[in-house]
Design an enzyme around this catalytic site. Structure first.
Site, PDB file in Angstrom:
ATOM      1  N   SER A 159    -105.443  23.282 -92.537  1.00 27.77           N
ATOM      2  CA  SER A 159    -105.684  21.960 -93.109  1.00 27.77           C
ATOM      3  C   SER A 159    -104.466  21.457 -93.874  1.00 27.77           C
ATOM      4  O   SER A 159    -103.535  22.223 -94.177  1.00 27.77           O
ATOM      5  CB  SER A 159    -106.891  22.019 -94.045  1.00 27.77           C
ATOM      6  OG  SER A 159    -106.607  22.887 -95.137  1.00 27.77           O
ATOM      7  N   SER A 162    -103.465  23.347 -96.940  1.00 24.41           N
ATOM      8  CA  SER A 162    -102.792  24.642 -96.751  1.00 24.41           C
ATOM      9  C   SER A 162    -101.381  24.481 -96.203  1.00 24.41           C
ATOM     10  O   SER A 162    -100.577  25.417 -96.282  1.00 24.41           O
ATOM     11  CB  SER A 162    -103.607  25.517 -95.793  1.00 24.41           C
ATOM     12  OG  SER A 162    -104.908  25.763 -96.295  1.00 24.41           O
ATOM     13  N   LEU A 206    -110.711  25.965 -84.949  1.00 28.23           N
ATOM     14  CA  LEU A 206    -111.066  24.899 -85.872  1.00 28.23           C
ATOM     15  C   LEU A 206    -112.573  24.745 -85.996  1.00 28.23           C
ATOM     16  O   LEU A 206    -113.332  25.009 -85.052  1.00 28.23           O
ATOM     17  CB  LEU A 206    -110.466  23.578 -85.393  1.00 28.23           C
ATOM     18  CG  LEU A 206    -108.942  23.468 -85.429  1.00 28.23           C
ATOM     19  CD1 LEU A 206    -108.496  22.218 -84.681  1.00 28.23           C
ATOM     20  CD2 LEU A 206    -108.435  23.456 -86.862  1.00 28.23           C
ATOM     21  N   CYS A 272    -121.135  32.233 -79.650  1.00 30.25           N
ATOM     22  CA  CYS A 272    -120.956  33.684 -79.761  1.00 30.25           C
ATOM     23  C   CYS A 272    -122.142  34.472 -79.208  1.00 30.25           C
ATOM     24  O   CYS A 272    -121.962  35.568 -78.660  1.00 30.25           O
ATOM     25  CB  CYS A 272    -120.683  34.076 -81.214  1.00 30.25           C
ATOM     26  SG  CYS A 272    -121.821  33.352 -82.408  1.00 30.25           S
ATOM     27  N   GLY A 303    -120.655  35.416 -88.137  1.00 35.27           N
ATOM     28  CA  GLY A 303    -120.772  34.232 -87.300  1.00 35.27           C
ATOM     29  C   GLY A 303    -120.828  32.944 -88.094  1.00 35.27           C
ATOM     30  O   GLY A 303    -120.613  31.862 -87.537  1.00 35.27           O
ATOM     31  N   HIS A 370    -123.941  40.680 -82.735  1.00 43.96           N
ATOM     32  CA  HIS A 370    -125.211  39.966 -82.552  1.00 43.96           C
ATOM     33  C   HIS A 370    -126.118  40.787 -81.630  1.00 43.96           C
ATOM     34  O   HIS A 370    -125.714  41.166 -80.520  1.00 43.96           O
ATOM     35  CB  HIS A 370    -124.976  38.599 -81.920  1.00 43.96           C
ATOM     36  CG  HIS A 370    -124.317  37.609 -82.821  1.00 43.96           C
ATOM     37  ND1 HIS A 370    -124.092  37.843 -84.158  1.00 43.96           N
ATOM     38  CD2 HIS A 370    -123.840  36.344 -82.561  1.00 43.96           C
ATOM     39  CE1 HIS A 370    -123.507  36.784 -84.692  1.00 43.96           C
ATOM     40  NE2 HIS A 370    -123.333  35.861 -83.744  1.00 43.96           N
ATOM     41  N   ASN A 456    -119.604  39.380 -81.864  1.00 41.88           N
ATOM     42  CA  ASN A 456    -119.555  37.925 -81.959  1.00 41.88           C
ATOM     43  C   ASN A 456    -118.179  37.357 -82.244  1.00 41.88           C
ATOM     44  O   ASN A 456    -117.872  36.234 -81.824  1.00 41.88           O
ATOM     45  CB  ASN A 456    -120.539  37.441 -83.025  1.00 41.88           C
ATOM     46  CG  ASN A 456    -120.325  38.097 -84.376  1.00 41.88           C
ATOM     47  OD1 ASN A 456    -120.480  39.308 -84.505  1.00 41.88           O
ATOM     48  ND2 ASN A 456    -119.976  37.325 -85.386  1.00 41.88           N
TER      49      ASN A 456
END
Length: 498
Positions: A159, A162, A206, A272, A303, A370, A456
């Protein structure tokens, strides 16, 4: 097979032409780092010479296919041997035997679609960017790419808040491994294409709240995007790619406008949970057909990203709701298990699979992995032994050339292991790329039920995207932007022709 007798001078002339072709092709191979798509169009001068001087179309295709093979030198020698054998067989009245041998050579499909021959590693590693590099999935990308034989991280994006900061100092590393030192010293840049011009392609970790427009901007600038976000999964020309399930869906890329214009494209991986699910469903759907199914997920807290679920919400608790998860579980498998079709305009699209899915998704206090309980109604009857046999068969498509490919994409526990799979014991199978199946038994309500486990953040996220990029390279969809100016239009033409 020839239509005229070959004398010693013609033999010499043929050998000279073939040698020149071999040298020309090998030099091209060294210069480009691999076989250019142009070689697949059979433009080598000796091949044209043979086609115009008595060789059958089958024999000419044989020459062209060998000339376009990744193992060019060995193949050219094989071609020379075959053609000389054909010439001398004619002189010995053995033309029928020669034609029989040539007829056993299979027709060649462009290597962009399938091809057992492995592509050579690129002459330099692809320079890749990671978007959303500070998050948990972005960190997993960086970890998995650390020792990758084809790809290396050259840019990290995050972002605006950052941007400009050193990655190692700014990022809270959440994985058990150490942060790679070469990435720790990088400066974070904004997730805009102008900051990634020296990259060959990008991986996107993202968040869905921002991923859509950013990924489109990268593809529009000619940068391929391998996305972990959901934003483009339902675009008709964007594949939800899981290589052991639907490698042929890669063809959709050539219908994307950005690919036609500048070679940029978007490929997404699945949710996932959906990834591990469809890996297990694919062989069963192909063999028996699936009419309907119910799935119940127990999904790890990783997740949800970082900081994710609040500790007071998940400790000593199960949360029976994950925002947006159940619709994805009910829709994505239909596209992934669908069939590629071609429209009247020559565009590739997907015919969704015809089956019904209901999903219940739950968040549980597990770090990674998962667990999914599945009950199926099959279109054709199958015994439990038949179900186990089908699940134990290797994936139909040959993915062994890809560096991230595990030995098996599905591992089935023996019947005596009644309490497996378990996240703590099974999530690392195949370095996180293997879906583990157990507790296969009859379902009194439907037909068959079983439990599966999938990692995942590896096969279900970063590892799956890396595998997608490897498959795209294997099929000539990735280029080294700074040194190799391939004509992506010829690649698209080969897809359309097929």
């Amino acid at each position: 097979s020839t239509q005229s007798t070959w004398g010693p001078r013609k033999d010499f002339f043929f050998l000279l032409l073939l040698s020149m072709s071999l040298l020309r092709s090998v030099f091209a191979l060294r210069r480009l780092g691999n076989v250019s798509p142009q070689l697949h169009t059979c433009t080598l001068k000796p091949a044209k010479h043979f086609a115009g001087r008595g060789f059958s179309s089958r024999a000419t295709r044989y020459i062209c296919s060998r000339a376009s093979s990744a193992k060019l030198a060995t193949a050219a020698v094989a071609t020379a041997t075959a053609l000389f054998t054909a010439a001398y067989h004619k002189e010995s009245n053995q033309l029928a035997e020669t034609q029989r041998l040539l007829d056993q050579t299979p027709d060649v499909t462009p290597s962009h679609l399938v091809g057992p021959a492995c592509r050579r590693a690129p002459h330099r590693k692809f320079r890749v960017g990671v978007l959303g590099a500070t998050g948990t999935v972005g960190q997993r990308f960086i970890e998995l790419l650390q020792q990758h034989p084809w790809f290396e991280v050259s840019k990290v994006g995050a972002s605006q808040s950052s941007a400009g900061k050193q990655y190692g100092a700014h990022t809270r590393w959440l994985l058990g491994s150490s942060m790679p030192s070469e990435v720790a010293g990088m400066t974070i840049v904004p997730c805009a294409p102008e900051h990634f011009e020296d990259c060959d392609f990008v991986f996107s970790a993202l968040d869905a709240s921002v991923a859509g427009e950013i990924e489109t901007a990268f593809a529009s600038r000619g940068l391929p995007v391998f996305s972990n976000a959901r934003n483009h999964r339902y675009d008709p020309d964007v594949p939800i790619l899981v290589p052991p399930v639907n490698a042929d869906h890669l063809q959709l890329v050539t219908s994307q406008q950005t690919f036609k214009e500048n070679g940029g494209f978007i490929i997404t991986n699945a949710n996932c949970s959906s990834t591990g699910l469809v890996i297990a469903l694919k062989p069963l759907h192909e063999r028996f057909g699936i009419d309907k199914m119910a799935v119940f997920t127990m999904q790890a807290i990783s997740g949800a990203g970082y900081p994710g679920v609040a500790s007071l919400d998940i400790i000593d608790n199960v949360v029976p709701y994950i925002s947006g998860e159940e619709p994805k579980m009910e829709l994505e498998p239909l596209k992934m298990l669908g069939k590629v079709t071609k429209t009247a305009e020559g565009q590739f699209t997907i015919d969704p699979a015809q089956l019904s899915i209901t999903a219940h998704c739950n968040r549980v206090a597990v770090t990674d992995g998962h667990t999914i309980c599945v009950s199926l109604k099959l279109n054709r009857p199958a015994s439990l032994d038949q179900v186990k046999e089908v699940l134990r068969q290797p994936a139909a498509s040959d993915l062994s050339c890809l560096p991230s490919s595990p030995d098996r994409f599905i591992f089935v526990h023996d019947d005596n292991k009644v309490d497996r799979p378990q996240p703590k014991l099974d999530r690392a199978s195949g370095h996180g790329m293997t879906t583990v199946v157990g507790r296969i038994r009859e379902c009194p309500l439907l037909d068959v039920k079983f439990t599966l486990l999938t990692h995942n953040t590896i096969v279900g996220a970063a590892g799956g995207s890396i595998l997608n990029a490897e498959l795209a390279y294997h099929h000539n969809l990735l280029r080294l932007r700074q040194t190799e100016k391939q004509n992506h239009d010829s690649t698209a033409a080969l897809f359309r022709k097929q």
